[in-house]
Design a protein around this motif. Structure first.
Motif, PDB file in Angstrom:
ATOM      1  N   PHE A  84       0.872  -1.172   0.000  1.00 27.31           N
ATOM      2  CA  PHE A  84       0.000   0.000   0.000  1.00 27.31           C
ATOM      3  C   PHE A  84       0.914   1.227   0.000  1.00 27.31           C
ATOM      4  O   PHE A  84       1.556   1.528   1.002  1.00 27.31           O
ATOM      5  N   ILE A  85       0.968   1.913  -1.142  1.00 31.35           N
ATOM      6  CA  ILE A  85       1.901   3.026  -1.308  1.00 31.35           C
ATOM      7  C   ILE A  85       1.151   4.348  -1.183  1.00 31.35           C
ATOM      8  O   ILE A  85       0.098   4.540  -1.788  1.00 31.35           O
ATOM      9  N   ILE A  86       1.708   5.260  -0.400  1.00 33.16           N
ATOM     10  CA  ILE A  86       1.079   6.561  -0.147  1.00 33.16           C
ATOM     11  C   ILE A  86       1.917   7.646  -0.805  1.00 33.16           C
ATOM     12  O   ILE A  86       3.147   7.639  -0.706  1.00 33.16           O
ATOM     13  N   SER A  87       1.246   8.601  -1.440  1.00 33.95           N
ATOM     14  CA  SER A  87       1.971   9.697  -2.069  1.00 33.95           C
ATOM     15  C   SER A  87       1.185  10.993  -1.941  1.00 33.95           C
ATOM     16  O   SER A  87      -0.047  10.997  -1.999  1.00 33.95           O
ATOM     17  N   GLY A  88       1.897  12.077  -1.763  1.00 32.07           N
ATOM     18  CA  GLY A  88       1.266  13.385  -1.641  1.00 32.07           C
ATOM     19  C   GLY A  88       2.338  14.459  -1.619  1.00 32.07           C
ATOM     20  O   GLY A  88       3.502  14.183  -1.307  1.00 32.07           O
ATOM     21  N   MET A  89       1.963  15.670  -1.932  1.00 32.56           N
ATOM     22  CA  MET A  89       2.911  16.788  -2.028  1.00 32.56           C
ATOM     23  C   MET A  89       2.694  17.769  -0.873  1.00 32.56           C
ATOM     24  O   MET A  89       1.573  17.938  -0.396  1.00 32.56           O
ATOM     25  N   GLY A  90       3.760  18.402  -0.430  1.00 28.93           N
ATOM     26  CA  GLY A  90       3.651  19.434   0.599  1.00 28.93           C
ATOM     27  C   GLY A  90       3.114  18.891   1.908  1.00 28.93           C
ATOM     28  O   GLY A  90       3.535  17.846   2.402  1.00 28.93           O
ATOM     29  N   LYS A  91       2.156  19.628   2.507  1.00 28.42           N
ATOM     30  CA  LYS A  91       1.579  19.211   3.785  1.00 28.42           C
ATOM     31  C   LYS A  91       0.876  17.861   3.655  1.00 28.42           C
ATOM     32  O   LYS A  91       0.914  17.038   4.573  1.00 28.42           O
ATOM     33  N   SER A  92       0.261  17.611   2.497  1.00 27.15           N
ATOM     34  CA  SER A  92      -0.391  16.316   2.278  1.00 27.15           C
ATOM     35  C   SER A  92       0.638  15.195   2.304  1.00 27.15           C
ATOM     36  O   SER A  92       0.353  14.084   2.770  1.00 27.15           O
ATOM     37  N   LEU A 126      -2.391   5.193  -2.721  1.00 30.91           N
ATOM     38  CA  LEU A 126      -3.238   6.250  -2.165  1.00 30.91           C
ATOM     39  C   LEU A 126      -2.613   7.591  -2.510  1.00 30.91           C
ATOM     40  O   LEU A 126      -1.484   7.881  -2.091  1.00 30.91           O
ATOM     41  N   LEU A 127      -3.327   8.401  -3.279  1.00 28.50           N
ATOM     42  CA  LEU A 127      -2.850   9.729  -3.657  1.00 28.50           C
ATOM     43  C   LEU A 127      -3.601  10.777  -2.844  1.00 28.50           C
ATOM     44  O   LEU A 127      -4.834  10.787  -2.822  1.00 28.50           O
ATOM     45  N   ILE A 128      -2.852  11.664  -2.198  1.00 29.35           N
ATOM     46  CA  ILE A 128      -3.461  12.668  -1.314  1.00 29.35           C
ATOM     47  C   ILE A 128      -3.246  14.062  -1.873  1.00 29.35           C
ATOM     48  O   ILE A 128      -2.116  14.470  -2.161  1.00 29.35           O
ATOM     49  N   VAL A 149       1.079  15.260  -8.272  1.00 29.39           N
ATOM     50  CA  VAL A 149       0.313  14.053  -7.970  1.00 29.39           C
ATOM     51  C   VAL A 149      -0.415  13.550  -9.217  1.00 29.39           C
ATOM     52  O   VAL A 149      -0.415  12.348  -9.519  1.00 29.39           O
ATOM     53  N   LEU A 150      -1.017  14.465  -9.957  1.00 30.58           N
ATOM     54  CA  LEU A 150      -1.762  14.077 -11.153  1.00 30.58           C
ATOM     55  C   LEU A 150      -0.864  13.452 -12.218  1.00 30.58           C
ATOM     56  O   LEU A 150      -1.317  12.608 -13.008  1.00 30.58           O
TER      57      LEU A 150
END
Length: 315
Positions: free
Chosen positions: A43-51, A92-94, A103-104
């Motif tokens: 389960f891979i999580i990704s997000g930019m900045g505060k996310s 999971l993209l945040i 992210v997109l």
């Protein structure tokens, strides 16, 4: 300006936003959980900045509670680290806006590889939400920021949704404290959950006396044993226990006959015991519940083999 009132206002705003999350839950949440639970990959999580910061915490929580997970920076992913994502992985993209460019940019690759994508955003109609298999809505009406600029309520809502994911997966996996300990072997937590009583108990020169032992001998045995107690034994059978507190109480109540008393007259029968193979957390629970500081340790044959005390637990 009352500074405490500012803090209270932040607490109030964020608590209200967290409470709203229940109304935002859809079937996508349970479907997403089912997908992760049955996944063959990570389960891979990704997000930019505060996310991204929140994403790192979510990944860490998942990894420590039985779901193989790690955080992947979207910028690094776009420049080579996409190779970390395998076909069986769920991603999971945040993005609070659902329009974060970094992210997109990951979506075309994920679609070509047919990865299941879970989106977590505050915009159900965003580009991210529309290009995911499941969308988790973390929208907020008010940020706790006085300027309504810095993400505060929104990051808290995202974090709480991540906790909900972890908690749901823990329930499905029947994840227990012993499992939790396997991922936390260090520090006091791992010590309490993994270490057995036999590893820390006092087992040499145990303070023991017979039922006929007189008070004077009992006091000497307690002092020499350095455990604050003596175990009353008869033919290798535990009959009772006498603590230094018992000695003081009897001394006050029966001052005139004090030195004529024997162990049988002073001891507390049926002292609390624990198996040598039990873990420290079990001893801690018993001591806390019974409000005592020591336990007698017995082997498989119910024979005395040691004494464990609160300070031995390292709590």
């Amino acid at each position: 300006m009352n500074i405490n009132n500012i803090a209270k206002e932040v607490f109030e705003i964020e608590s209200q936003e967290i409470a709203r999350l229940s109304d935002l839950l859809t079937e996508d949440f349970s479907k997403a959980i089912d997908a992760v639970y049955n996944a063959k990959g990570k389960f891979i999580i990704s997000g930019m900045g505060k996310s991204g910061i929140i994403g790192k915490k979510i990944a860490a929580t998942l990894a420590s509670t039985g779901t193989p997970s790690f955080f992947l920076h979207p910028g690094e992913a776009y420049h080579g680290d996409l190779g970390m994502i395998e076909k069986d992985d769920i991603v999971l993209l945040i993005s609070n806006s659902g329009e974060t460019d970094e992210v997109l940019k990951l979506i075309p690759f994920l679609k070509s590889q047919e990865n299941i994508v879970i989106a977590m955003s505050g915009k159900p109609q965003s580009t991210l939400a529309n290009n995911s298999n499941f969308h988790l809505n973390v929208s907020v009406e008010n940020e706790a920021c006085p300027l309504q600029l810095a993400p505060m309520s929104s990051t808290t809502a995202t974090l709480v949704m991540g906790d909900a994911i972890a908690a749901a997966l823990m329930k499905l996996r029947d994840f227990k404290d012993s499992d939790f300990a396997q991922f936390h072997p260090g520090g006091s937590l791992g010590r309490r959950l993994l270490t057995k009583i036999k590893d820390v108990m006092k087992k040499d020169n145990l303070p023991i006396c017979s039922q006929d032992s007189k008070v004077k001998d009992i006091i000497h045995t307690i002092t020499a044993g350095k455990c604050g107690l003596v175990v009353v034994m008869e033919e290798n059978i535990i009959k009772g226990i006498i603590t230094d507190g018992d000695i003081r109480r009897v001394m006050e109540d029966q001052e005139e006959n004090f030195f004529k008393l024997d162990a049988k007259a002073i001891m507390s029968s049926s002292p609390k015991q624990i198996s040598a193979d039990s873990r420290l957390i079990e001893a801690s629970d018993i001591m806390s519940e019974k409000k005592i500081n020591s336990l007698l340790v017995v082997n498989k044959n119910s024979e005395l083999c040691g004494i464990v005390q609160m300070y031995d637990l390292g709590i």
